[in-house]
Design a protein around this motif. Structure first.
Motif, PDB file in Angstrom:
ATOM      1  N   ASP A 166      36.807  32.192  30.920  1.00  0.00           N
ATOM      2  CA  ASP A 166      37.558  31.267  30.185  1.00  0.00           C
ATOM      3  C   ASP A 166      36.653  31.140  28.735  1.00  0.00           C
ATOM      4  OD1 ASP A 166      38.349  28.754  28.580  1.00  0.00           O
ATOM      5  OD2 ASP A 166      38.560  27.703  30.584  1.00  0.00           O
ATOM      6  N   GLN A 191      45.393  39.209  23.590  1.00  0.00           N
ATOM      7  CA  GLN A 191      44.550  37.883  23.638  1.00  0.00           C
ATOM      8  C   GLN A 191      43.735  38.207  22.280  1.00  0.00           C
ATOM      9  OE1 GLN A 191      41.760  37.365  27.121  1.00  0.00           O
ATOM     10  NE2 GLN A 191      40.308  38.356  25.857  1.00  0.00           N
ATOM     11  N   ASP A 292      42.983  35.465  39.494  1.00  0.00           N
ATOM     12  CA  ASP A 292      42.977  34.669  38.104  1.00  0.00           C
ATOM     13  C   ASP A 292      42.768  33.269  38.707  1.00  0.00           C
ATOM     14  OD1 ASP A 292      43.483  33.652  35.791  1.00  0.00           O
ATOM     15  OD2 ASP A 292      45.547  33.988  35.745  1.00  0.00           O
ATOM     16  N   LEU A 296      44.388  32.153  33.852  1.00  0.00           N
ATOM     17  CA  LEU A 296      44.174  32.193  32.537  1.00  0.00           C
ATOM     18  C   LEU A 296      45.309  33.073  31.860  1.00  0.00           C
ATOM     19  CD1 LEU A 296      40.214  32.690  32.377  1.00  0.00           C
ATOM     20  CD2 LEU A 296      41.710  30.936  31.379  1.00  0.00           C
ATOM     21  N   GLY A 298      48.595  34.141  31.236  1.00  0.00           N
ATOM     22  CA  GLY A 298      49.753  33.278  30.426  1.00  0.00           C
ATOM     23  C   GLY A 298      49.382  32.111  29.881  1.00  0.00           C
ATOM     24  N   SER A 299      48.100  31.832  29.679  1.00  0.00           N
ATOM     25  CA  SER A 299      47.609  31.012  28.792  1.00  0.00           C
ATOM     26  C   SER A 299      46.716  31.538  27.862  1.00  0.00           C
ATOM     27  CB  SER A 299      46.803  29.853  29.440  1.00  0.00           C
ATOM     28  OG  SER A 299      45.895  30.196  30.422  1.00  0.00           O
ATOM     29  N   GLN A 300      45.440  31.818  28.227  1.00  0.00           N
ATOM     30  CA  GLN A 300      44.348  32.574  27.344  1.00  0.00           C
ATOM     31  C   GLN A 300      45.105  34.129  27.074  1.00  0.00           C
ATOM     32  OE1 GLN A 300      40.082  32.319  27.918  1.00  0.00           O
ATOM     33  NE2 GLN A 300      40.441  34.468  28.497  1.00  0.00           N
TER      34      GLN A 300
END
Ligand SMILES: *Cc1c(COP(=O)(O)O)cnc(C)c1O
Length: 387
Positions: A166, A191, A292, A296, A298-300
């Protein structure tokens, strides 16, 4: 502001019209005409201390600045949403420049989260550039900080076990110490660590950015202050990116988003198929829920990428697979159009200390752009040949 696919195609291409060209121009000049001793000297001074030439100013000497390299830097910076980028001969030259800049600023201590690329681990563990490293678990970064800590370094996904970290949490733990994220595996398509608080993003541009296995380069995307210090290190120590690979790397940016997404689609299918194979004891791929735990992807990260690792029953079984592939090439490196397989413990992570070596039963695959079924069939026949 344009979307990121548009940025990939167009960034760094400003001003081509007046030059009368459509393809990116390559300026191979190692030296440039000087208008006068005074003006040439002023330009030299400017660039040797981290600046860029003013419009119309002589560029003096290729080690100081080159327009083809600068166009690539502009393109990459746009994709990473960075104010600036500074390009180097290789990823390791880029990392070396960051470490030297940190040492020169009186901050030789580095906190690094393992696993890292074997070469980065080796550079840090060897202390060759005057840095001192503390290797920390992701949760132990704050406790490892010292007054002379100048950098926190991590990779996500990490090489070779694809462990995710993260980034925003790492930045919080670092208490204001600049965080460098090696973004080689994700590429700026999936990313952008600077948007999560990182201070520096490093790429081995040799991998996804070039994408065709024919050009080496490294690049750091960062703010203006770091960029200036890195240009100074580059100008003085000479680890520069040269125009021909810069042209190829810049050309690679245009297709980077489509290549990354297509390879990722293949990797998703292959990871799912290998997960169900009786001879495969474990698949390491960020797209698998068990890989995962922090959610992370789908987000980060916009997607899980196209690197996957898997483990067999033993090191002996794993070592036999690279010799048995046909379509896939047994080779180090990654991120190219064709699929590659390698044994991290024996090759890319060979210089890593015993306590941090990857599992010797693990193989890493860089999934390419071939038909997913062809890649999978080749892998499966190679795995089954070890039975
Ligand atoms: C290859 C690689 C590097 C080193 O880059 P070079 O261009 O080979 O010097 C650094 N980090 C990662 C994650 C890599 O895969």
């Amino acid at each position: 502001m344009f979307g990121s696919d548009t940025t990939a195609v167009h960034a760094g291409r400003a001003g081509l019209g007046p030059l009368g060209v459509h393809a990116l121009p390559i300026d191979l000049s190692t030296t440039a005409p000087l208008p006068s001793v005074h003006d040439g000297g002023a330009a030299y001074e400017q660039m040797a201390t981290g600046g860029v030439p003013l419009p119309g100013q002589s560029t003096v000497y290729q080690r100081l600045w080159n327009p083809t390299v600068a166009r690539f830097e502009e393109g990459l910076a746009a994709m990473e949403r960075a104010p600036e980028a500074v390009a180097f001969a290789t990823g390791m030259a880029a990392l070396s420049a960051v470490l030297l800049a940190s040492v020169a600023a009186g901050k030789p201590h580095v906190v690094a989260v393992r696993p890292l690329y074997g070469g980065s681990d080796h550079l840090l563990a060897s202390a060759l550039l005057g840095t001192r490293v503390t290797f920390a678990e992701p949760g132990g970064v704050r406790a490892a900080l010292r007054p002379d800590t100048g950098l926190v370094i991590a990779e996500t996904p990490a090489n070779p076990d694809l462990r995710l970290l993260d980034i925003a949490e790492l930045v919080r733990q670092s208490d204001g110490v600049p965080v460098l994220v090696d973004n080689t595996f994700a590429s700026p398509v999936l990313q952008q660590p600077l948007t999560l608080g990182a201070s520096l993003v490093l790429h081995s541009a040799t991998k996804f950015i070039g994408g065709h296995g024919d050009a080496m380069g490294g690049v750091v995307a960062t703010d203006a202050g770091w960029a200036s210090r890195l240009r100074q290190v580059r100008a003085v120590t000479g680890g520069l990116l040269t125009p021909w690979p810069a042209y190829l790397l810049h050309r690679g940016l245009a297709t980077l988003p489509v290549r990354v997404r297509a390879a990722q689609e293949n990797a998703n299918k292959i990871a799912a198929a290998l997960s169900g194979h009786e001879l495969v004891t474990r698949v390491l791929y960020p797209g698998l829920p068990e890989c995962d735990p922090l959610g992370l992807v789908g987000s980060q990260m916009a997607g899980p990428g196209s690197l996957l690792s898997f483990e067999l029953r033993s090191a002996e079984h794993a070592e036999r697979v690279p010799a048995a592939v046909g379509l896939i090439t047994h080779a180090v490196s990654l991120g190219g159009v064709d699929s590659l397989i390698q044994h991290p413990a024996g090759l890319t992570h060979r210089p890593v200390a015993a306590e941090a070596k990857p599992n010797a039963a693990m193989l890493r695959v860089s999934v390419g752009l071939e038909d997913a079924d062809d890649i999978l069939n080749d892998l499966v026949q190679a795995i089954e040949s070890t039975r």
